[in-house]
Write a protein that holds these residues in place. Sequence first.
Motif, PDB file in Angstrom:
ATOM      1  N   PRO A  46       0.858  -1.192   0.000  1.00 35.58           N
ATOM      2  CA  PRO A  46       0.000   0.000   0.000  1.00 35.58           C
ATOM      3  C   PRO A  46       0.890   1.237   0.000  1.00 35.58           C
ATOM      4  O   PRO A  46       2.121   1.116   0.088  1.00 35.58           O
ATOM      5  N   GLU A  47       0.275   2.395  -0.127  1.00 33.91           N
ATOM      6  CA  GLU A  47       1.024   3.651   0.010  1.00 33.91           C
ATOM      7  C   GLU A  47       0.653   4.257   1.365  1.00 33.91           C
ATOM      8  O   GLU A  47      -0.528   4.387   1.666  1.00 33.91           O
ATOM      9  N   TYR A  48       1.654   4.579   2.161  1.00 29.69           N
ATOM     10  CA  TYR A  48       1.406   5.211   3.457  1.00 29.69           C
ATOM     11  C   TYR A  48       1.992   6.616   3.462  1.00 29.69           C
ATOM     12  O   TYR A  48       3.207   6.786   3.320  1.00 29.69           O
ATOM     13  N   ASN A  49       1.116   7.595   3.634  1.00 30.72           N
ATOM     14  CA  ASN A  49       1.552   8.993   3.692  1.00 30.72           C
ATOM     15  C   ASN A  49       2.526   9.356   2.580  1.00 30.72           C
ATOM     16  O   ASN A  49       3.641   9.837   2.823  1.00 30.72           O
ATOM     17  N   TYR A  50       2.057   9.076   1.383  1.00 31.73           N
ATOM     18  CA  TYR A  50       2.779   9.431   0.151  1.00 31.73           C
ATOM     19  C   TYR A  50       4.092   8.650  -0.017  1.00 31.73           C
ATOM     20  O   TYR A  50       4.954   9.069  -0.785  1.00 31.73           O
ATOM     21  N   ALA A  80      -1.659  -1.121  -4.133  1.00 36.32           N
ATOM     22  CA  ALA A  80      -3.109  -0.934  -4.056  1.00 36.32           C
ATOM     23  C   ALA A  80      -3.346   0.142  -3.022  1.00 36.32           C
ATOM     24  O   ALA A  80      -2.984  -0.031  -1.858  1.00 36.32           O
ATOM     25  N   SER A  81      -3.900   1.254  -3.465  1.00 39.50           N
ATOM     26  CA  SER A  81      -4.053   2.383  -2.551  1.00 39.50           C
ATOM     27  C   SER A  81      -5.162   3.296  -3.041  1.00 39.50           C
ATOM     28  O   SER A  81      -5.937   2.938  -3.928  1.00 39.50           O
ATOM     29  N   GLY A  82      -5.194   4.496  -2.441  1.00 41.69           N
ATOM     30  CA  GLY A  82      -6.244   5.466  -2.754  1.00 41.69           C
ATOM     31  C   GLY A  82      -6.003   6.199  -4.057  1.00 41.69           C
ATOM     32  O   GLY A  82      -5.693   5.583  -5.082  1.00 41.69           O
ATOM     33  N   GLY A  83      -6.087   7.536  -4.022  1.00 45.21           N
ATOM     34  CA  GLY A  83      -6.131   8.384  -5.214  1.00 45.21           C
ATOM     35  C   GLY A  83      -5.130   8.073  -6.309  1.00 45.21           C
ATOM     36  O   GLY A  83      -5.503   7.970  -7.476  1.00 45.21           O
ATOM     37  N   ARG A  88       3.144   7.109  -5.640  1.00 41.68           N
ATOM     38  CA  ARG A  88       4.220   7.797  -4.891  1.00 41.68           C
ATOM     39  C   ARG A  88       5.051   6.801  -4.092  1.00 41.68           C
ATOM     40  O   ARG A  88       6.266   6.936  -3.976  1.00 41.68           O
ATOM     41  N   THR A 114      -7.907   1.076  -5.331  1.00 42.65           N
ATOM     42  CA  THR A 114      -8.827   0.158  -4.655  1.00 42.65           C
ATOM     43  C   THR A 114     -10.136   0.818  -4.237  1.00 42.65           C
ATOM     44  O   THR A 114     -11.118   0.134  -4.026  1.00 42.65           O
ATOM     45  N   HIS A 115     -10.137   2.139  -4.107  1.00 49.98           N
ATOM     46  CA  HIS A 115     -11.350   2.796  -3.601  1.00 49.98           C
ATOM     47  C   HIS A 115     -12.254   3.278  -4.722  1.00 49.98           C
ATOM     48  O   HIS A 115     -13.251   3.938  -4.476  1.00 49.98           O
TER      49      HIS A 115
END
Length: 163
Positions: A46-50, A80-83, A88, A114-115
């Motif tokens: 996942p991506e955490y805080n960019y 797999a992440s948000g926007g 990033r 994913t969202h």
Amino acid sequence: MQVDHIDISDLPLLNTDLEVDGGFPSAVEAFREKVSAADCFLFASPEYNYSISGPLKNALDWASRPPNCWGDRAAAILSASGGSGGSRSQYHIRQVGLGLDIHFINKPEMFTKTHQPPKKFDDGGNLIDQETKEQLRKVLLSLQAFTLRLQGKPANSQQQGIN
Ligand SMILES: Cc1cc2nc3c(=O)[nH]c(=O)nc-3n(C[C@H](O)[C@H](O)[C@H](O)COP(=O)(O)O)c2cc1C
């Protein structure tokens, strides 16, 4: 291709004081052996805080301790992440990989949002979206082709037309 999932949840937080006479804690030793034995790497995060997730960075760092276990192998990245679909985090993984002498495939890139519909995973976490599955197939074939190239082995016929 045979993909082995490596569980990184047992790794302690990196602390070089845990290294004794060139040896590592047992979970780290086992992890380093698996990394050293791999033909190539498929990072999924996942991506955490960019950026890259803390647990993945910790794992990358443990296997980088001398002698570096990552060197001179091909790799691909999935996120797999948000926007941004994790883009990033992927570019930060590539940056870290430079220092570790990992050779990433350039294309195709795969950023799974994913969202956003359609639903990509079922409740069990299984990938169900056909378009995403096709993207994944292309990433894997590209990784296989680059791995075989680095190893000086002939290409697999299925790889033709993948870019
Ligand atoms: C600490 C934290 C930071 C996050 N930061 C981002 C972010 O910068 N960009 C993004 O797209 N998603 C972000 N997310 C959402 C995760 O990428 C999301 O959890 C992921 O899509 C689902 O994977 P998971 O179920 O394994 O956590 C963040 C989640 C957490 C827990």
